[in-house]
Design a protein around this motif. Structure first.
Motif, PDB file in Angstrom:
ATOM      1  N   VAL A  12       0.837  -1.209   0.000  1.00  0.00           N
ATOM      2  CA  VAL A  12       0.000   0.000   0.000  1.00  0.00           C
ATOM      3  C   VAL A  12       0.871   1.257   0.000  1.00  0.00           C
ATOM      4  O   VAL A  12       0.635   2.190  -0.764  1.00  0.00           O
ATOM      5  N   ILE A  13       1.891   1.270   0.846  1.00  0.00           N
ATOM      6  CA  ILE A  13       2.791   2.437   0.897  1.00  0.00           C
ATOM      7  C   ILE A  13       3.512   2.607  -0.431  1.00  0.00           C
ATOM      8  O   ILE A  13       3.630   3.715  -0.950  1.00  0.00           O
ATOM      9  N   TRP A  14       3.985   1.495  -1.018  1.00  0.00           N
ATOM     10  CA  TRP A  14       4.707   1.575  -2.287  1.00  0.00           C
ATOM     11  C   TRP A  14       3.808   2.119  -3.387  1.00  0.00           C
ATOM     12  O   TRP A  14       4.206   2.993  -4.147  1.00  0.00           O
ATOM     13  N   SER A  15       2.587   1.599  -3.488  1.00  0.00           N
ATOM     14  CA  SER A  15       1.699   2.036  -4.566  1.00  0.00           C
ATOM     15  C   SER A  15       1.282   3.491  -4.399  1.00  0.00           C
ATOM     16  O   SER A  15       1.203   4.234  -5.378  1.00  0.00           O
ATOM     17  N   MET A  16       1.037   3.917  -3.171  1.00  0.00           N
ATOM     18  CA  MET A  16       0.682   5.331  -2.951  1.00  0.00           C
ATOM     19  C   MET A  16       1.863   6.235  -3.294  1.00  0.00           C
ATOM     20  O   MET A  16       1.696   7.284  -3.928  1.00  0.00           O
ATOM     21  N   THR A  17       3.058   5.838  -2.910  1.00  0.00           N
ATOM     22  CA  THR A  17       4.247   6.623  -3.222  1.00  0.00           C
ATOM     23  C   THR A  17       4.490   6.663  -4.722  1.00  0.00           C
ATOM     24  O   THR A  17       4.852   7.706  -5.278  1.00  0.00           O
ATOM     25  N   PHE A  18       4.267   5.550  -5.408  1.00  0.00           N
ATOM     26  CA  PHE A  18       4.468   5.503  -6.858  1.00  0.00           C
ATOM     27  C   PHE A  18       3.467   6.404  -7.572  1.00  0.00           C
ATOM     28  O   PHE A  18       3.822   7.097  -8.534  1.00  0.00           O
ATOM     29  N   MET A  19       2.224   6.421  -7.107  1.00  0.00           N
ATOM     30  CA  MET A  19       1.224   7.301  -7.720  1.00  0.00           C
ATOM     31  C   MET A  19       1.587   8.775  -7.537  1.00  0.00           C
ATOM     32  O   MET A  19       1.304   9.603  -8.406  1.00  0.00           O
ATOM     33  N   ILE A  20       2.211   9.096  -6.429  1.00  0.00           N
ATOM     34  CA  ILE A  20       2.659  10.467  -6.206  1.00  0.00           C
ATOM     35  C   ILE A  20       3.844  10.789  -7.114  1.00  0.00           C
ATOM     36  O   ILE A  20       3.963  11.895  -7.642  1.00  0.00           O
ATOM     37  N   ALA A  21       4.720   9.818  -7.342  1.00  0.00           N
ATOM     38  CA  ALA A  21       5.931  10.047  -8.129  1.00  0.00           C
ATOM     39  C   ALA A  21       5.692  10.070  -9.635  1.00  0.00           C
ATOM     40  O   ALA A  21       6.500  10.628 -10.380  1.00  0.00           O
ATOM     41  N   LEU A  22       4.609   9.458 -10.101  1.00  0.00           N
ATOM     42  CA  LEU A  22       4.386   9.350 -11.548  1.00  0.00           C
ATOM     43  C   LEU A  22       4.408  10.689 -12.291  1.00  0.00           C
ATOM     44  O   LEU A  22       5.058  10.791 -13.329  1.00  0.00           O
ATOM     45  N   LEU A  54      12.644   2.793  -8.617  1.00  0.00           N
ATOM     46  CA  LEU A  54      13.749   2.660  -7.662  1.00  0.00           C
ATOM     47  C   LEU A  54      13.583   3.641  -6.506  1.00  0.00           C
ATOM     48  O   LEU A  54      13.676   3.262  -5.332  1.00  0.00           O
ATOM     49  N   TRP A  55      13.337   4.905  -6.816  1.00  0.00           N
ATOM     50  CA  TRP A  55      13.154   5.915  -5.769  1.00  0.00           C
ATOM     51  C   TRP A  55      11.928   5.603  -4.921  1.00  0.00           C
ATOM     52  O   TRP A  55      11.939   5.784  -3.702  1.00  0.00           O
ATOM     53  N   THR A  56      10.874   5.131  -5.573  1.00  0.00           N
ATOM     54  CA  THR A  56       9.666   4.758  -4.838  1.00  0.00           C
ATOM     55  C   THR A  56       9.962   3.638  -3.852  1.00  0.00           C
ATOM     56  O   THR A  56       9.505   3.673  -2.706  1.00  0.00           O
ATOM     57  N   THR A  57      10.738   2.649  -4.270  1.00  0.00           N
ATOM     58  CA  THR A  57      11.079   1.545  -3.391  1.00  0.00           C
ATOM     59  C   THR A  57      11.901   2.028  -2.201  1.00  0.00           C
ATOM     60  O   THR A  57      11.636   1.632  -1.051  1.00  0.00           O
ATOM     61  N   LEU A  58      12.871   2.884  -2.447  1.00  0.00           N
ATOM     62  CA  LEU A  58      13.699   3.399  -1.346  1.00  0.00           C
ATOM     63  C   LEU A  58      12.872   4.201  -0.351  1.00  0.00           C
ATOM     64  O   LEU A  58      12.998   4.030   0.867  1.00  0.00           O
ATOM     65  N   ILE A  59      12.009   5.064  -0.854  1.00  0.00           N
ATOM     66  CA  ILE A  59      11.171   5.880   0.027  1.00  0.00           C
ATOM     67  C   ILE A  59      10.158   5.014   0.755  1.00  0.00           C
ATOM     68  O   ILE A  59       9.906   5.199   1.952  1.00  0.00           O
ATOM     69  N   ALA A  60       9.579   4.028   0.053  1.00  0.00           N
ATOM     70  CA  ALA A  60       8.592   3.144   0.676  1.00  0.00           C
ATOM     71  C   ALA A  60       9.214   2.313   1.792  1.00  0.00           C
ATOM     72  O   ALA A  60       8.565   2.058   2.811  1.00  0.00           O
ATOM     73  N   VAL A  61      10.459   1.874   1.615  1.00  0.00           N
ATOM     74  CA  VAL A  61      11.131   1.112   2.676  1.00  0.00           C
ATOM     75  C   VAL A  61      11.289   1.965   3.928  1.00  0.00           C
ATOM     76  O   VAL A  61      11.039   1.507   5.049  1.00  0.00           O
ATOM     77  N   ILE A  62      11.668   3.211   3.745  1.00  0.00           N
ATOM     78  CA  ILE A  62      11.837   4.114   4.893  1.00  0.00           C
ATOM     79  C   ILE A  62      10.496   4.365   5.579  1.00  0.00           C
ATOM     80  O   ILE A  62      10.380   4.275   6.807  1.00  0.00           O
ATOM     81  N   LEU A  63       9.453   4.688   4.800  1.00  0.00           N
ATOM     82  CA  LEU A  63       8.138   4.934   5.378  1.00  0.00           C
ATOM     83  C   LEU A  63       7.577   3.680   6.042  1.00  0.00           C
ATOM     84  O   LEU A  63       6.963   3.751   7.116  1.00  0.00           O
ATOM     85  N   TRP A  64       7.794   2.511   5.407  1.00  0.00           N
ATOM     86  CA  TRP A  64       7.320   1.265   5.986  1.00  0.00           C
ATOM     87  C   TRP A  64       8.024   0.991   7.325  1.00  0.00           C
ATOM     88  O   TRP A  64       7.383   0.551   8.281  1.00  0.00           O
ATOM     89  N   ALA A  65       9.314   1.238   7.389  1.00  0.00           N
ATOM     90  CA  ALA A  65      10.060   1.010   8.636  1.00  0.00           C
ATOM     91  C   ALA A  65       9.526   1.907   9.754  1.00  0.00           C
ATOM     92  O   ALA A  65       9.384   1.455  10.901  1.00  0.00           O
ATOM     93  N   ILE A  66       9.199   3.149   9.428  1.00  0.00           N
ATOM     94  CA  ILE A  66       8.641   4.052  10.427  1.00  0.00           C
ATOM     95  C   ILE A  66       7.277   3.556  10.899  1.00  0.00           C
ATOM     96  O   ILE A  66       7.010   3.474  12.104  1.00  0.00           O
ATOM     97  N   CYS A  67       6.408   3.194   9.954  1.00  0.00           N
ATOM     98  CA  CYS A  67       5.067   2.701  10.306  1.00  0.00           C
ATOM     99  C   CYS A  67       5.151   1.399  11.094  1.00  0.00           C
ATOM    100  O   CYS A  67       4.441   1.219  12.085  1.00  0.00           O
ATOM    101  N   ALA A  68       6.004   0.472  10.665  1.00  0.00           N
ATOM    102  CA  ALA A  68       6.139  -0.806  11.358  1.00  0.00           C
ATOM    103  C   ALA A  68       6.667  -0.611  12.777  1.00  0.00           C
ATOM    104  O   ALA A  68       6.217  -1.280  13.711  1.00  0.00           O
ATOM    105  N   THR A  69       7.589   0.310  12.947  1.00  0.00           N
ATOM    106  CA  THR A  69       8.121   0.593  14.280  1.00  0.00           C
ATOM    107  C   THR A  69       7.032   1.129  15.190  1.00  0.00           C
ATOM    108  O   THR A  69       6.914   0.713  16.345  1.00  0.00           O
ATOM    109  N   ILE A  70       6.225   2.046  14.680  1.00  0.00           N
ATOM    110  CA  ILE A  70       5.139   2.613  15.482  1.00  0.00           C
ATOM    111  C   ILE A  70       4.124   1.533  15.850  1.00  0.00           C
ATOM    112  O   ILE A  70       3.673   1.446  16.993  1.00  0.00           O
ATOM    113  N   ILE A  71       3.771   0.687  14.883  1.00  0.00           N
ATOM    114  CA  ILE A  71       2.778  -0.359  15.132  1.00  0.00           C
ATOM    115  C   ILE A  71       3.304  -1.398  16.115  1.00  0.00           C
ATOM    116  O   ILE A  71       2.624  -1.770  17.075  1.00  0.00           O
TER     117      ILE A  71
END
Length: 97
Positions: A12-22, A54-71
Motif C-alpha cells: 500500500v505504501i509503495w503504490s501510494m508513493t508511486f502514484m505520487i511520483a508518476l 527505484l526511488w519509490t522503493t527506497l522511500i517506501a522502505v523508509i516509510l514502511w520502517a517508520i510505520c512498522a516501528t510505530i505499530i
C-alpha cells in the motif's frame, strides 16, 4: 503485525508513493513539440519509470520502517485512534464493534 500484514502495508505504501511520483519530471510530446499523429499532446515522451520505481522503493522502505516501528512498539494503539475519532465516547477496551 504478521508477515502478511507487513507485506500488505508495504504494498500500500509503495503504490501510494508511486502514484505520487508518476507525474514528477514527465516530459510530454506537447512539451517537446513532437506530437506523433494520432496521439494526444499530453502523452508522455520521457517518463523515467525505472528511476521512479527505484526511488519509490527506497522511500517506501523508509516509510514502511517508520510505520512498522510505530505499530510494533505500541506507541499508537487502536484505542488511541478511537479516542481521536470519537472523543466523547465512553472509554473501553477493544474496538467495541
Amino acid at each position: 503485525m504478521g508477515i502478511v500484514s507487513g507485506l500488505v502495508l508495504f504494498a500500500v505504501i509503495w503504490s501510494m508513493t508511486f502514484m505520487i511520483a508518476l507525474p514528477i519530471r514527465v516530459q510530454t510530446q506537447g512539451d517537446l513539440g513532437a506530437v506523433v499523429p494520432g496521439t494526444h499532446a499530453g502523452a508522455p515522451e520521457h517518463h523515467h519509470l525505472g528511476r521512479k520505481a527505484l526511488w519509490t522503493t527506497l522511500i517506501a522502505v523508509i516509510l514502511w520502517a517508520i510505520c512498522a516501528t510505530i505499530i510494533l512498539s505500541g506507541w499508537i494503539t487502536v484505542a488511541d485512534i478511537e479516542g481521536w475519532l470519537h472523543p466523547n465516547a465512553a472509554p473501553g477496551h477493544g474496538t467495541g464493534g
